[in-house]
Design an enzyme around this catalytic site. Structure first.
Site, mmCIF file in Angstrom:
data_model
loop_
_atom_site.group_PDB
_atom_site.id
_atom_site.type_symbol
_atom_site.label_atom_id
_atom_site.label_comp_id
_atom_site.label_asym_id
_atom_site.label_seq_id
_atom_site.Cartn_x
_atom_site.Cartn_y
_atom_site.Cartn_z
ATOM 1 N N ARG A 233 0.894 -1.192 0.001
ATOM 2 C CA ARG A 233 0.055 -0.026 0.056
ATOM 3 C C ARG A 233 0.873 1.190 -0.075
ATOM 4 N NH1 ARG A 233 -3.262 -2.976 -1.494
ATOM 5 N NH2 ARG A 233 -5.274 -3.342 -0.813
ATOM 6 N N ASP A 257 4.931 -0.281 -6.694
ATOM 7 C CA ASP A 257 3.695 -0.444 -7.549
ATOM 8 C C ASP A 257 2.464 0.230 -7.044
ATOM 9 O OD1 ASP A 257 2.249 -2.332 -9.539
ATOM 10 O OD2 ASP A 257 1.249 -3.390 -7.872
ATOM 11 N N GLU A 262 -2.906 7.501 -5.010
ATOM 12 C CA GLU A 262 -3.044 7.140 -6.335
ATOM 13 C C GLU A 262 -4.380 6.893 -6.765
ATOM 14 O OE1 GLU A 262 -3.594 2.356 -5.679
ATOM 15 O OE2 GLU A 262 -1.450 2.968 -5.214
ATOM 16 N N HIS A 294 -0.169 -0.110 -9.601
ATOM 17 C CA HIS A 294 -0.999 -1.253 -8.853
ATOM 18 C C HIS A 294 -1.459 -2.562 -9.398
ATOM 19 C CE1 HIS A 294 -3.202 -1.118 -4.768
ATOM 20 N NE2 HIS A 294 -3.037 -2.238 -5.190
#
Length: 334
Positions: A233, A257, A262, A294
């Protein structure tokens, strides 16, 4: 019953439609659930959401007012859902408590090796027929030290790969994983792990206690030539502090990632309008940083398991059954 699914990717849509076929009707939308799109759900008893949907109090109130009684989230994480408000509104909320841990663990290693061996830079060069090796020097992982922060199912899968590389294993978690210990992992405090590791990978959930777990002080403890990977996260890392360290020339590489801001960016095409997030814009300019959107979970295996669990969550709701996936149960009589 007809389910309204928000934030459905094009690759995901046929899998969802196939899984629900013969059981329930499903309407797939590529837009994410938020204050603007919540009214679309009026009349739908069940909605399915993705991790980048907004299920804050205002959105949940709109859903409840429109007749929604079930929120079936297609992810393990649920930090985007106000569970207290959902409970007050008698909304049942379920998530996917398990899917292939290998999808995320393997992608975390993909990021680690990509920054270590300068894969993005190398591939970009060869497209221009530039075959020099200058600036592409990596290093062996064998014999080096990896620090795994969070040794649950994903952290264990990541550790098994590290063990295969022949690395020294350090771990940090609230509880030790016997499977990791059997591989030779030594559990140490977070400060020691950060100071001694050549590679640090994050595999803990985002909770109030883990928000900015990797802050300015934590980053300062890390080796100047360490690699940092986050496939969990975004909020685990203080991104502004990370940019400051990168500006100072620290770290061999960083693979992300996830990103703490985001929402409203990832899973969307912003190429024609630009991004007004100065921190993210600066982050992607560093040659030793890779940012992906993600996608660590995004394999046929994992997505298939997520969708199957979502179908089961809908079935459990209709049958009045409780499972480990349920975060907020429906009140008796609702």
């Amino acid at each position: 019953m007809e389910i309204l699914a928000f934030g459905v990717q094009s690759d995901e849509k046929p899998l969802i439609e196939k899984a629900f076929a013969g059981k329930h009707e499903v309407r797939c939308l590529d837009v994410f659930l938020n204050r603007d799109t919540a009214p679309i759900a009026a009349g739908y008893e069940a909605v399915s959401t993705s991790v980048n949907c907004d299920l804050g109090g205002a959105v949940l109130q709109t859903l409840a007012a429109g007749g929604t009684q079930l929120v079936a989230q297609r992810s393990t994480g649920f930090n985007n859902i106000d569970l207290d408000v959902a409970e007050r509104l008698a909304l049942r909320v379920a998530r996917v408590s398990y899917y292939s841990p290998y999808s995320v663990a393997e992608f975390a290693w993909t990021l680690a090796m990509a920054v270590n061996r300068r894969v993005i830079r190398a591939a970009s060069r060869t497209r221009d027929f530039d075959f020099r090796l200058d600036g592409l020097l990596g290093r062996d992982m064998h014999g080096r030290t990896v620090g795994v922060i969070g040794t649950g199912k994903i952290g264990e899968a990541f550790t098994r790969i590290a063990h295969g590389f022949g690395m020294k294993l350090l771990g940090w978690d609230v509880a030790e994983n016997p499977a990791c210990a059997e591989l030779g992992m030594r559990y140490v405090d977070k400060e020691r792990l950060l100071a001694e590791s050549d590679l640090v990978s994050l595999h803990v959930p985002l909770l109030p206690s883990t928000h900015h777990l990797i802050d300015k002080d934590a980053l300062a403890l890390m080796k100047d030539d360490a690699i940092l990977v986050n496939s969990s996260r975004g909020g685990l890392i203080d991104t502004s502090a990370l940019v400051g360290e990168l500006r100072a020339g620290r770290f061999l590489g960083v693979g992300l990632d996830v990103y703490e801001a985001e929402a409203g960016l990832f899973f969307l095409d912003k190429s024609l309008e630009g991004v007004d997030d100065d921190t993210l814009a600066r982050l992607v300019t560093f040659p030793n940083v890779i940012v992906t959107s993600h996608q660590a979970y995004y394999t046929e295996d994992a997505v298939g398991q997520i969708i199957d669990a979502t179908v089961e969550n809908v079935g459990d709701y209709l049958a009045g059954r409780h499972s480990d996936n349920v975060l907020v149960p429906a009140r008796p009589g609702t």
